[in-house]
Design a protein around this motif. Structure first.
Motif, PDB file in Angstrom:
ATOM      1  N   ARG A  12      -6.594  -7.627  -2.139  1.00  0.00           N
ATOM      2  CA  ARG A  12      -7.420  -7.838  -3.322  1.00  0.00           C
ATOM      3  C   ARG A  12      -8.696  -8.386  -2.703  1.00  0.00           C
ATOM      4  O   ARG A  12      -9.859  -8.106  -3.523  1.00  0.00           O
ATOM      5  CB  ARG A  12      -6.777  -8.748  -4.380  1.00  0.00           C
ATOM      6  CG  ARG A  12      -5.775  -8.430  -5.196  1.00  0.00           C
ATOM      7  CD  ARG A  12      -5.324  -9.498  -6.242  1.00  0.00           C
ATOM      8  NE  ARG A  12      -5.068 -10.542  -5.834  1.00  0.00           N
ATOM      9  CZ  ARG A  12      -3.867 -11.084  -5.214  1.00  0.00           C
ATOM     10  NH1 ARG A  12      -2.723 -10.224  -5.260  1.00  0.00           N
ATOM     11  NH2 ARG A  12      -3.625 -12.196  -5.122  1.00  0.00           N
ATOM     12  N   SER A  13      -9.017  -9.031  -1.613  1.00  0.00           N
ATOM     13  CA  SER A  13     -10.235  -9.515  -1.114  1.00  0.00           C
ATOM     14  C   SER A  13     -10.970  -8.243  -0.589  1.00  0.00           C
ATOM     15  O   SER A  13     -12.262  -8.655  -0.308  1.00  0.00           O
ATOM     16  CB  SER A  13      -9.974 -10.675  -0.102  1.00  0.00           C
ATOM     17  OG  SER A  13      -9.370 -10.097   1.043  1.00  0.00           O
ATOM     18  N   THR A  15     -13.285  -5.158  -0.400  1.00  0.00           N
ATOM     19  CA  THR A  15     -14.002  -4.479  -1.031  1.00  0.00           C
ATOM     20  C   THR A  15     -14.219  -3.116  -0.684  1.00  0.00           C
ATOM     21  O   THR A  15     -14.687  -2.939   0.408  1.00  0.00           O
ATOM     22  CB  THR A  15     -15.536  -4.913  -1.497  1.00  0.00           C
ATOM     23  OG1 THR A  15     -15.284  -6.254  -2.047  1.00  0.00           O
ATOM     24  CG2 THR A  15     -16.398  -4.317  -2.449  1.00  0.00           C
TER      25      THR A  15
END
Length: 141
Positions: A12-13, A15
């Motif tokens: 999730r971290s 990008t």
């Protein structure tokens, strides 16, 4: 690799760039200077990314890979002219899966080396305007 890491949090971290698609990710250990760091190895349609438990990120555009060595069934050593990513996986299946995803990229022009055997060099291709090598900052650390 029996350490407790929240791989979902690491994922999730991350990008991704506009137009970049995550293909798959595996638990891996990146070996640097004899020291290993546990983290997540991710293959996208443009890059091979390693993100560790402290969210330190390194990435290699697939089109820039010069050589992939297979020192052992669980280990891949990926090299470009400017970096090296030495990854050790839980088992040979994960290493083979990463290698197969890299091979599917049409810009992948790597040589594969198995101890005692040198692979043939792929055809060198100039990047096209739509290729990831034209991105302003594809490698972040």
């Amino acid at each position: 690799m029996n350490c407790a890491i929240d791989f979902a949090r690491l994922r999730r971290s991350l990008t991704l760039f506009e137009g970049e698609t995550l293909l798959e990710g595996w638990a891996a250990e990146r070996v640097m200077s004899g020291e290993g760091r546990l983290g997540l190895a991710i293959v996208t349609n443009w890059r091979l990314i390693f993100i560790d438990s402290e969210q330190r990120l390194s990435a290699i555009p697939i089109a820039k890979i010069d050589e992939v060595a297979i020192p052992s069934p669980r280990r891949l050593a990926i090299r470009t002219w400017y970096d090296r990513m030495d990854l050790v996986f839980d088992g040979p299946a994960a290493a083979v899966a990463v290698l197969n995803l890299l091979r599917q990229d049409p810009k992948y022009a790597a040589r594969e080396g198995v101890p005692g055997v040198m692979g043939a060099k792929g055809h060198s291709r100039e990047p096209t305007a739509g290729s990831p090598s034209h991105g302003p900052c594809l490698v972040r650390s």
